[in-house]
Design a protein around this motif. Sequence first.
Motif, PDB file in Angstrom:
ATOM      1  N   GLY A  17       0.815  -1.212   0.000  1.00 32.66           N
ATOM      2  CA  GLY A  17       0.000   0.000   0.000  1.00 32.66           C
ATOM      3  C   GLY A  17       0.847   1.260   0.000  1.00 32.66           C
ATOM      4  N   GLN A  18       2.131   1.126   0.390  1.00 34.17           N
ATOM      5  CA  GLN A  18       3.077   2.258   0.379  1.00 34.17           C
ATOM      6  C   GLN A  18       4.143   2.070  -0.701  1.00 34.17           C
ATOM      7  N   LEU A  19       3.867   1.180  -1.635  1.00 36.61           N
ATOM      8  CA  LEU A  19       4.804   0.840  -2.713  1.00 36.61           C
ATOM      9  C   LEU A  19       6.117   0.258  -2.196  1.00 36.61           C
ATOM     10  N   ASN A  20       6.033  -0.442  -1.043  1.00 39.29           N
ATOM     11  CA  ASN A  20       7.121  -1.329  -0.633  1.00 39.29           C
ATOM     12  C   ASN A  20       6.741  -2.706  -1.170  1.00 39.29           C
ATOM     13  N   TRP A  21       7.559  -3.238  -2.067  1.00 38.39           N
ATOM     14  CA  TRP A  21       7.166  -4.407  -2.852  1.00 38.39           C
ATOM     15  C   TRP A  21       7.559  -5.692  -2.142  1.00 38.39           C
ATOM     16  N   TYR A  22       6.558  -6.579  -1.977  1.00 37.12           N
ATOM     17  CA  TYR A  22       6.806  -7.871  -1.348  1.00 37.12           C
ATOM     18  C   TYR A  22       7.841  -8.664  -2.140  1.00 37.12           C
ATOM     19  N   PHE A  23       8.391  -9.710  -1.495  1.00 36.84           N
ATOM     20  CA  PHE A  23       9.286 -10.608  -2.229  1.00 36.84           C
ATOM     21  C   PHE A  23       8.488 -11.677  -2.973  1.00 36.84           C
ATOM     22  N   SER A  24       7.487 -12.265  -2.306  1.00 40.14           N
ATOM     23  CA  SER A  24       6.717 -13.315  -2.974  1.00 40.14           C
ATOM     24  C   SER A  24       5.279 -13.349  -2.493  1.00 40.14           C
ATOM     25  N   LEU A  25       4.426 -13.922  -3.345  1.00 48.85           N
ATOM     26  CA  LEU A  25       2.990 -14.022  -3.106  1.00 48.85           C
ATOM     27  C   LEU A  25       2.530 -15.435  -3.445  1.00 48.85           C
ATOM     28  N   THR A  26       1.337 -15.791  -2.943  1.00 48.57           N
ATOM     29  CA  THR A  26       0.685 -17.000  -3.434  1.00 48.57           C
ATOM     30  C   THR A  26       0.193 -16.753  -4.857  1.00 48.57           C
ATOM     31  N   ARG A  27      -0.276 -17.797  -5.488  1.00 47.93           N
ATOM     32  CA  ARG A  27      -0.806 -17.643  -6.847  1.00 47.93           C
ATOM     33  C   ARG A  27      -1.896 -16.573  -6.898  1.00 47.93           C
ATOM     34  N   GLU A  28      -2.748 -16.546  -5.852  1.00 44.09           N
ATOM     35  CA  GLU A  28      -3.888 -15.630  -5.842  1.00 44.09           C
ATOM     36  C   GLU A  28      -3.484 -14.199  -5.511  1.00 44.09           C
ATOM     37  N   GLY A  29      -2.249 -14.013  -4.970  1.00 43.09           N
ATOM     38  CA  GLY A  29      -1.776 -12.669  -4.666  1.00 43.09           C
ATOM     39  C   GLY A  29      -1.693 -12.361  -3.189  1.00 43.09           C
ATOM     40  N   GLU A  30      -1.835 -13.383  -2.325  1.00 40.31           N
ATOM     41  CA  GLU A  30      -1.660 -13.166  -0.880  1.00 40.31           C
ATOM     42  C   GLU A  30      -0.158 -13.081  -0.570  1.00 40.31           C
ATOM     43  N   PRO A  31       0.252 -12.083   0.231  1.00 41.52           N
ATOM     44  CA  PRO A  31       1.695 -11.949   0.486  1.00 41.52           C
ATOM     45  C   PRO A  31       2.255 -13.121   1.282  1.00 41.52           C
ATOM     46  N   LEU A  32       3.416 -13.598   0.872  1.00 46.43           N
ATOM     47  CA  LEU A  32       4.112 -14.690   1.558  1.00 46.43           C
ATOM     48  C   LEU A  32       5.352 -14.194   2.291  1.00 46.43           C
ATOM     49  N   VAL A  33       6.168 -13.384   1.597  1.00 46.82           N
ATOM     50  CA  VAL A  33       7.436 -12.915   2.179  1.00 46.82           C
ATOM     51  C   VAL A  33       7.453 -11.390   2.146  1.00 46.82           C
ATOM     52  N   GLN A  34       7.823 -10.815   3.282  1.00 50.80           N
ATOM     53  CA  GLN A  34       7.803  -9.367   3.486  1.00 50.80           C
ATOM     54  C   GLN A  34       8.673  -8.615   2.458  1.00 50.80           C
ATOM     55  N   PRO A  35       8.485  -7.304   2.337  1.00 52.76           N
ATOM     56  CA  PRO A  35       9.281  -6.518   1.372  1.00 52.76           C
ATOM     57  C   PRO A  35      10.685  -6.209   1.889  1.00 52.76           C
ATOM     58  N   TYR A  36      11.448  -7.290   2.122  1.00 50.75           N
ATOM     59  CA  TYR A  36      12.811  -7.112   2.649  1.00 50.75           C
ATOM     60  C   TYR A  36      13.819  -6.851   1.538  1.00 50.75           C
ATOM     61  N   ASN A  37      13.472  -7.254   0.305  1.00 47.72           N
ATOM     62  CA  ASN A  37      14.464  -7.271  -0.778  1.00 47.72           C
ATOM     63  C   ASN A  37      14.273  -6.071  -1.694  1.00 47.72           C
ATOM     64  N   ILE A  38      15.221  -5.158  -1.651  1.00 47.19           N
ATOM     65  CA  ILE A  38      15.085  -3.906  -2.407  1.00 47.19           C
ATOM     66  C   ILE A  38      15.079  -4.145  -3.918  1.00 47.19           C
ATOM     67  N   PHE A  39      15.488  -5.342  -4.341  1.00 42.91           N
ATOM     68  CA  PHE A  39      15.491  -5.617  -5.782  1.00 42.91           C
ATOM     69  C   PHE A  39      14.086  -5.825  -6.328  1.00 42.91           C
ATOM     70  N   SER A  40      13.142  -6.205  -5.480  1.00 40.99           N
ATOM     71  CA  SER A  40      11.737  -6.178  -5.900  1.00 40.99           C
ATOM     72  C   SER A  40      11.367  -4.754  -6.313  1.00 40.99           C
ATOM     73  N   ASP A  41      11.773  -3.786  -5.511  1.00 42.14           N
ATOM     74  CA  ASP A  41      11.485  -2.374  -5.797  1.00 42.14           C
ATOM     75  C   ASP A  41      12.206  -1.908  -7.069  1.00 42.14           C
TER      76      ASP A  41
END
Length: 396
Positions: A94-118
């Motif tokens: 919601g603040q454009l901090n991008w998660y690392f991974s999601l389920t197929r449906e789009g539920e977040p799995l891994v927090q936005p720890y990895n700046i390379f997602s951004d």
Amino acid sequence: MDFNFKLTAEKYQKELLEKVIPFWENNSKDEQCGGYFTCLDRQGKVFDTDKFIWLQAREVWMFASLYNRVEQKAQWLEMAEHGARFLMQHGHDGQLNWYFSLTREGEPLVQPYNIFSDCFATMAFGQLYQATGNEEYGRIAKQTFDNILKRQDNPKGQYNKLVSGTRPLKGFSLPMILCNLSLEIEHLLPKELVNQTIDEAIHEVMDIFYQPETGLILENVTPEGEFSDSFEGRLMNPGHTIEAMWFIMDLAERKNDSELMQKAVKIMLDTLKYGWDDEFGGIFYFLDIKGNPPQQLEWDQKLWWVHIETLISLSKAYYHTGNEECLTWFQKVHEYTWAHFADAEYAEWYGYLNRRGEVLLPLKGGKWKGCFHVPRGLYQVWQTLEKIDAKSPKRE
């Protein structure tokens, strides 16, 4: 040296447009839930449905880039926007901090720890803005880039697992990627910010992480830019350095800086010679700069992206400098890469070989390999070889 640039350029072009891109078009699109499948086996069948943000964003970027740079095909733009819709809806907090991974449906799995997602989200939406002029895409790219600049001194933030202060190190990856990212979205940024970001990134890569006494670049140094005699401090990733050098070559061309160009070519060649496996061929994944055993157990594997990035770097180096050593190495790496990574039976390339060059994992996409290095590399080498051919003296 007698080398047919035109025919070789056509080989890369054909592989890109007739095999690799159709592989992703035909197999990766998730029509039900949005976004893309990246875990694809040798034939393109899905073997896992988790979605990794940096690979989702890379695929958006790739198709938008093809639309902008090769041909304005409606299906390429739709493929890019298909992934972008999924990312906008599910990819961030919601603040454009991008998660690392999601389920197929789009539920977040891994927090936005990895700046390379951004970083790759910035690239994706920057390319899409160029393709469409859609202001929302531009806003997302620009705001995400601002977030990256704010986080660059502590990229993992609250997710950093290291104890603060004991052995502070800074990593090569972020300044390296900023060399490329600043050019990718310069159409969205003030000129002063672009120039400042470029100058700072060049300084970090070419002065701080570069070790003049060895001619090589380290993955981690102390905050003061000093050597740390530790596993992390001794770590070398030849592919990273070689990839970074073609980013630097692009910047040297832009700045018309021949000294910077020559330095980038020298570092690239020194790294390639250091990283080449004389016994089995190919480039090692990780090395210890003192020759000690690296901590990465996969250190001697041969990876797709390392070799493809090397081909980009060598072709650009030869184009800019005419250095015959670059052409000799290009032929050597080209032969190894096409003999070992290209799949003669099915589309797309293998990613992981053992030291002897045998296929270790037959997958074509996974958690780390997606629609990015192979197609981007094929495109870059195709374009560069065409430019070399165009300026080569033609025989009657």
